[in-house]
Design an enzyme around this catalytic site. Structure first.
Site, PDB file in Angstrom:
ATOM      1  N   CYS A 146       0.810  -1.205   0.000  1.00 13.33           N
ATOM      2  CA  CYS A 146       0.000   0.000   0.000  1.00 13.33           C
ATOM      3  C   CYS A 146       0.852   1.267   0.000  1.00 13.33           C
ATOM      4  CB  CYS A 146      -0.927   0.064   1.198  1.00 13.33           C
ATOM      5  SG  CYS A 146      -1.724  -1.482   1.566  1.00 13.33           S
ATOM      6  N   ARG A 151       2.378   0.756  -5.716  1.00 12.70           N
ATOM      7  CA  ARG A 151       2.422  -0.032  -4.482  1.00 12.70           C
ATOM      8  C   ARG A 151       1.169  -0.880  -4.280  1.00 12.70           C
ATOM      9  NH1 ARG A 151       5.249   2.031   0.109  1.00 12.70           N
ATOM     10  NH2 ARG A 151       7.094   3.075  -0.624  1.00 12.70           N
ATOM     11  N   TRP A 206      -3.004  -2.656  -1.524  1.00 13.24           N
ATOM     12  CA  TRP A 206      -2.719  -3.993  -2.050  1.00 13.24           C
ATOM     13  C   TRP A 206      -3.090  -4.928  -0.916  1.00 13.24           C
ATOM     14  CZ3 TRP A 206       0.425  -8.177  -0.765  1.00 13.24           C
ATOM     15  CH2 TRP A 206       0.629  -9.134  -1.780  1.00 13.24           C
ATOM     16  N   ASN A 222       0.337   1.550   6.218  1.00 14.23           N
ATOM     17  CA  ASN A 222       1.150   0.717   5.330  1.00 14.23           C
ATOM     18  C   ASN A 222       1.985  -0.204   6.221  1.00 14.23           C
ATOM     19  OD1 ASN A 222       4.159   1.360   3.407  1.00 14.23           O
ATOM     20  ND2 ASN A 222       2.792  -0.364   3.312  1.00 14.23           N
ATOM     21  N   GLY A 223       1.898  -1.516   5.980  1.00 11.69           N
ATOM     22  CA  GLY A 223       2.648  -2.457   6.814  1.00 11.69           C
ATOM     23  C   GLY A 223       1.748  -3.601   7.227  1.00 11.69           C
ATOM     24  N   GLU A 241      13.827 -15.545 -15.459  1.00 12.08           N
ATOM     25  CA  GLU A 241      13.160 -14.263 -15.693  1.00 12.08           C
ATOM     26  C   GLU A 241      12.062 -14.432 -16.759  1.00 12.08           C
ATOM     27  OE1 GLU A 241      12.853 -11.513 -14.352  1.00 12.08           O
ATOM     28  OE2 GLU A 241      12.280 -10.040 -15.870  1.00 12.08           O
ATOM     29  N   LYS A 249       8.233 -13.515 -16.115  1.00 18.59           N
ATOM     30  CA  LYS A 249       7.558 -12.489 -16.930  1.00 18.59           C
ATOM     31  C   LYS A 249       6.302 -13.051 -17.569  1.00 18.59           C
ATOM     32  CE  LYS A 249       8.952  -9.684 -16.269  1.00 18.59           C
ATOM     33  NZ  LYS A 249       9.700  -8.802 -15.457  1.00 18.59           N
ATOM     34  N   GLU A 294       3.652 -13.423 -14.801  1.00 19.34           N
ATOM     35  CA  GLU A 294       3.166 -12.112 -14.339  1.00 19.34           C
ATOM     36  C   GLU A 294       2.208 -11.475 -15.341  1.00 19.34           C
ATOM     37  OE1 GLU A 294       6.351  -9.401 -12.054  1.00 19.34           O
ATOM     38  OE2 GLU A 294       7.050 -10.123 -13.983  1.00 19.34           O
ATOM     39  N   HIS A 304      15.930 -34.741 -13.812  1.00 20.90           N
ATOM     40  CA  HIS A 304      15.672 -35.095 -12.413  1.00 20.90           C
ATOM     41  C   HIS A 304      14.227 -34.806 -12.004  1.00 20.90           C
ATOM     42  CE1 HIS A 304      19.850 -35.997 -11.995  1.00 20.90           C
ATOM     43  NE2 HIS A 304      20.167 -34.800 -12.457  1.00 20.90           N
ATOM     44  N   LYS A 353       3.873  -2.994  -7.916  1.00 20.81           N
ATOM     45  CA  LYS A 353       5.222  -2.696  -8.418  1.00 20.81           C
ATOM     46  C   LYS A 353       6.240  -2.789  -7.292  1.00 20.81           C
ATOM     47  CE  LYS A 353       7.955  -0.903 -11.647  1.00 20.81           C
ATOM     48  NZ  LYS A 353       8.324  -2.117 -12.380  1.00 20.81           N
TER      49      LYS A 353
HETATM   50  C1  G6P Z   1       7.555  -6.805  -7.313  1.00 21.24           C
HETATM   51  C2  G6P Z   1       7.508  -6.381  -8.769  1.00 21.24           C
HETATM   52  C3  G6P Z   1       8.653  -7.047  -9.538  1.00 21.24           C
HETATM   53  C4  G6P Z   1       9.987  -6.733  -8.879  1.00 21.24           C
HETATM   54  C5  G6P Z   1       9.988  -7.138  -7.410  1.00 21.24           C
HETATM   55  C6  G6P Z   1      11.229  -6.635  -6.677  1.00 21.24           C
HETATM   56  O1  G6P Z   1       7.220  -8.144  -7.204  1.00 21.24           O
HETATM   57  O2  G6P Z   1       6.264  -6.711  -9.348  1.00 21.24           O
HETATM   58  O3  G6P Z   1       8.660  -6.577 -10.875  1.00 21.24           O
HETATM   59  O4  G6P Z   1      11.005  -7.388  -9.562  1.00 21.24           O
HETATM   60  O5  G6P Z   1       8.848  -6.574  -6.736  1.00 21.24           O
HETATM   61  O6  G6P Z   1      11.166  -5.238  -6.632  1.00 21.24           O
HETATM   62  P1  G6P Z   1      12.401  -4.297  -6.458  1.00 21.24           P
HETATM   63  O7  G6P Z   1      11.829  -2.910  -6.470  1.00 21.24           O
HETATM   64  O8  G6P Z   1      13.033  -4.644  -5.148  1.00 21.24           O
HETATM   65  O9  G6P Z   1      13.322  -4.540  -7.597  1.00 21.24           O
END
Ligand code: G6P
Length: 596
Positions: free
Chosen positions: A2, A27, A73, A97-98, A469, A473, A476, A492, A591
Site C-alpha cells: 500500500c 504499491r 494492495w 502501510n505495513g 526471468e 515475466k 506475471e 531429475h 510494483k
Molecule cells: C515486485 C515487482 C517485480 C519486482 C519485485 C522486486 O514483485 O512486481 O517486478 O522485480 O517486486 O522489486 P524491487 O523494487 O526490489 O526490484
C-alpha cells in the site's frame, strides 16, 4: 503493502492528495480511499484507483484543508470497499502501510470491550486503539503514542482526527515514511514520488518516531519521546508526465526505452571507482526479490569470471531469517528497482550488525535502500510504470556488470575478460533495438504459447537465470503456467511434464556449454516437445534440426544476453495481449512490495 499520503495546508488539499495518491499506485491498486477534514469530515472509499476516487468525491466534499489517502494492495481481507483505508472509528481516521502482526489478539480484546469492527483488515485495530485512549482522556498525540505501543509488526500510519482538523499525526516502525514541506503545506507520504510537485524538501522518519504536522510546522519525536532534529533533502522534480507516445501500454514503451536506459546507466557507471572498504571484498552476497533476483543471478556468471570472487545469490525473504553465517570480508549487494522492497530492506541490519558494507543497486535513488547503503551504484532506467520489470531489469544487468568490471579493475584481474564485458555493454543498446525488430516473429510464438497455456524455459549458466526471468515475466503478464529449470536438471523431474507438443524454450548462446544445451533440447524433443531456441547466429546452426523454431538473435556473449531478455519480454507481452490481460497492471501484483 500500500501507499499512504497526507496533506495539511492553508488551502483545500483534495486535488493534490489524489494526484499524490496516483503516484503511489505502483504499491497497490485494488482499492483507494480518502479522509478530509476542516471544514467537515468526509470519508470516501472505492474499489479501483485514484481517478475512481476523484470521480466519487462531490465538489462540496472537497473543501478540507487536511486529508489522508491510501491506495491498497490487499494483505488481510479481500479488495472490498469496507476493507479499503482509511479505517475510521469515532472520528479517528487512519491510513496504514505495513502489517500489524498481533491484530487478532488486539481485535479480540477490543471486541470484548464493546468495539464493533467493520473490516477484515489488520489495520482497523489502530483507530480503535486511538479512540480507546482518547476516551480515557489522552490528548491526541498521547493517544496515538499509546495506541502504537500495542502494535507488533511494521507500520507507517497517518492519523486524522475529526476534532483536530488542522493536524496530521504520523507514526513509523518498520515501514518507510517521509515528511515533506513547503511554505504553507506539510505532507506525509510513503515515498518522494508522491511528494514531487507538492513539497520542496523532505526528511525520512526513523523507527519509533512520531510526528505532528500542521500547515506551518513539523515536530518529530524520537523513540525516547525527545524532539528530534533531522536533515532535510531536496525533493527531486517530478519526471515529465509519462506519455504513452505511440505505444498502447507503458510496459511496451518501457521495453522500447531500453537502449536509452542502458546507454545512460553504462555512461554513469563507466570508470566509477570503488571505495577501498568495498574494493577489498573477498565475497559478494547479492540479495534481491523478483526480477532483481534474476538480474543478479544472470550477472553473477560474468561477475565471477571478471573478478574471481565467489558470488552468492540470495532470496531476500529467505535470507533475512536464515541466520546464514556471513564471513568477514564479504560485501553485500542489495539489488532493488524501487529501493523499498520490504524483504530486501530487512536484510540490511544483518549486514550492518556484522560490519559488512552494503552496495545498493537501485533505480530510485531517493529510496530507503539508497539512503541506507554505503555505496549507491545506481541504474538510470528512468521511472518504470509497468508493474512488471522490463527496462529496470536490463539496466540492473548493466549496473551489475559494471560493478564486476570495477572489482576486476580494483583487483587487477584478467583485462581480456574485462574487455569482452565492456564490449558487450557498449553493444547492448543497439542489440536491444535490433531484437525489437523481431517483434512480429515473437508475437507469433506468443500466440502459440497462449494457446498451449504452458511453457518450460531452460538454459545453462546465464541462460538458466534468463530462463527464470522468462518464466516469471510470462506468469506475471499472461498468467500462463510457466516453469524455468537449469537445463541439466531436467532429467531429475521436470522432464515428466513433457507431452506431445509441450512448448520448451531454450536460452543458449555460443559458449562452451552450447553443445550440452543442444543435448538437453534433444532429450525433450525425443519426448514430443516443441522446442524453440533463442540463440545467436552460430548457435542457430547448432540448434538446426533440433529446434522446431530457431530465433537467431543479435549479438554474441554478454551483448547477446540483452537480446535474449528483450525477446522474452516481447514474448510475455504478446502472450498477455493474446489473452486480453491487463498488461500494465496484472492481477494481484504491485510494483513495489513493501510488506513481507
Ligand atoms: C515486485 C515487482 C517485480 C519486482 C519485485 C522486486 O514483485 O512486481 O517486478 O522485480 O517486486 O522489486 P524491487 O523494487 O526490489 O526490484
Amino acid at each position: 503493502m500500500c501507499g499512504i499520503v497526507g496533506l495539511v495546508s492553508t488551502q483545500p488539499v483534495a486535488r493534490d492528495l489524489i494526484s499524490g495518491l496516483g503516484q503511489l499506485e505502483y504499491r497497490g491498486y485494488d482499492s483507494a480511499g480518502i479522509a478530509l477534514a476542516g471544514p467537515g469530515f468526509v470519508v470516501r472509499k472505492v474499489i479501483g484507483c485514484a481517478t475512481d476516487l476523484a470521480a466519487a468525491l462531490r465538489l462540496d466534499e472537497t473543501a478540507g484543508r487536511a486529508g489522508i489517502a491510501h491506495t491498497r494492495w490487499a494483505t488481510h481481507g479481500k479488495p472490498e470497499e469496507r476493507n479499503a483505508h482509511p479505517h475510521v472509528y469515532q472520528g479517528v481516521a487512519v491510513v496504514h502501510n505495513g502489517i500489524i502482526e498481533n491484530h487478532a489478539m488486539l481485535r479480540e480484546r477490543l471486541v470484548e470491550s464493546g468495539h464493533v469492527f467493520l473490516s477484515d483488515t489488520d489495520s482497523e485495530v489502530v483507530p480503535h486503539l486511538i479512540a480507546e485512549a482518547r476516551a480515557r482522556g489522552a490528548a491526541h498525540l498521547d493517544a496515538v503514542q499509546q495506541a502504537v505501543e500495542w502494535l507488533h509488526g511494521a507500520y507507517a500510519i497517518a492519523v486524522l482526527f475529526a476534532d483536530k482538523p488542522d493536524h496530521i499525526f504520523v507514526a513509523k516502525y518498520g515501514s518507510p515514511v517521509l515528511i515533506g514541506a513547503r511554505s504553507g503545506v506539510v505532507a506525509v507520504a510513503s515515498d518522494t514520488i508522491a511528494l514531487a510537485g507538492l513539497c520542496l524538501r523532505y526528511t525520512a522518519l526513523e523507527d519509533g518516531d512520531l510526528a505532528v504536522l500542521t500547515p506551518d510546522s513539523v515536530r518529530i519525536l524520537d523513540s525516547f519521546g525527545k524532539t528530534a532534529s533531522r536533515t532535510w533533502e531536496l525533493v527531486m522534480d517530478r519526471e515529465q508526465a509519462a506519455e504513452l507516445d505511440r505505444f498502447e501500454h507503458h510496459t511496451r514503451r518501457e521495453i522500447a526505452e531500453q537502449p536509452v536506459a542502458l546507454r545512460n546507466t553504462d555512461a554513469l557507471l563507466r570508470g566509477k571507482p570503488l571505495p577501498d572498504g568495498i574494493a577489498a571484498a573477498q565475497r559478494l552476497i547479492f540479495v534481491a526479490c523478483g526480477s532483481s533476483l534474476y538480474a543478479a543471478a544472470t550477472a553473477r556468471v560474468w561477475i565471477e569470471k571478471l573478478t574471481g570472487l565467489p558470488c552468492d545469490i540470495e532470496i531476500a525473504s529467505e535470507y533475512r531469517y536464515r541466520e546464514a553465517p556471513i564471513q568477514a570480508g564479504s560485501v553485500a549487494v542489495l539489488v532493488s528497482q524501487s529501493g523499498e522492497t520490504a524483504d530486501s530492506l530487512a536484510c540490511l541490519p544483518l549486514f550492518r550488525a556484522r560490519g559488512v558494507p552494503v552496495v545498493g543497486v537501485v533505480n530510485v535513488t531517493q529510496s530507503t535502500i539508497a539512503r541506507a547503503s554505503d555505496l549507491v551504484w545506481p541504474t538510470t532506467a528512468g521511472r518504470e510504470l509497468g508493474v512488471a520489470a522490463t527496462k529496470s531489469f536490463t539496466a540492473q544487468l548493466v549496473a551489475l556488470l559494471r560493478l564486476g568490471v570495477a572489482f576486476s579493475q580494483a583487483r587487477d584481474c584478467d583485462p581480456a575478460v574485462r574487455a569482452q564485458v565492456v564490449a558487450g555493454l557498449t553493444a547492448a543498446p543497439m542489440i536491444c533495438a535490433e531484437t525489437e525488430e523481431m517483434e512480429p516473429a515473437l508475437a507469433e510464438l506468443a500466440h502459440w504459447i497462449a494457446g498451449e497455456n504452458e511453457a518450460l524455459f531452460i538454459g545453462r549458466a546465464a541462460g538458466a537465470a534468463i530462463a527464470g526471468e522468462a518464466a516469471l515475466k510470462l506468469k506475471e503478464l499472461s498468467y500462463i503456467r510457466a516453469e524455468a529449470y537449469a537445463a541439466g536438471e531436467l532429467k531429475h523431474g521436470p522432464i515428466a511434464l513433457i507431452r506431445q507438443g509441450s512448448p520448451v524454450l531454450v536460452f543458449a548462446g555460443t559458449d562452451a556449454l552450447v553443445g550440452k544445451t543442444v543435448s538437453n533440447a534433444e532429450e525433450v524433443r525425443a519426448r514430443g516437445a516443441n522446442v524453440v531456441a533463442f540463440t545467436d547466429a552460430d548457435g542457430a546452426s547448432a540448434f538446426a534440426g533440433v529446434a522446431e523454431t530457431v530465433m537467431a538473435l543479435p549479438g554474441r556473449g554478454v551483448g547477446h544476453m540483452f537480446a535474449q531478455v528483450v525477446a522474452l519480454q516481447l514474448l510475455a507481452y504478446h502472450a498477455a495481449l493474446a489473452l486480453g490481460r491487463n498488461v500494465d497492471r496484472p492481477r494481484n501484483l504491485a510494483k513495489s512490495v513493501t510488506v513481507e
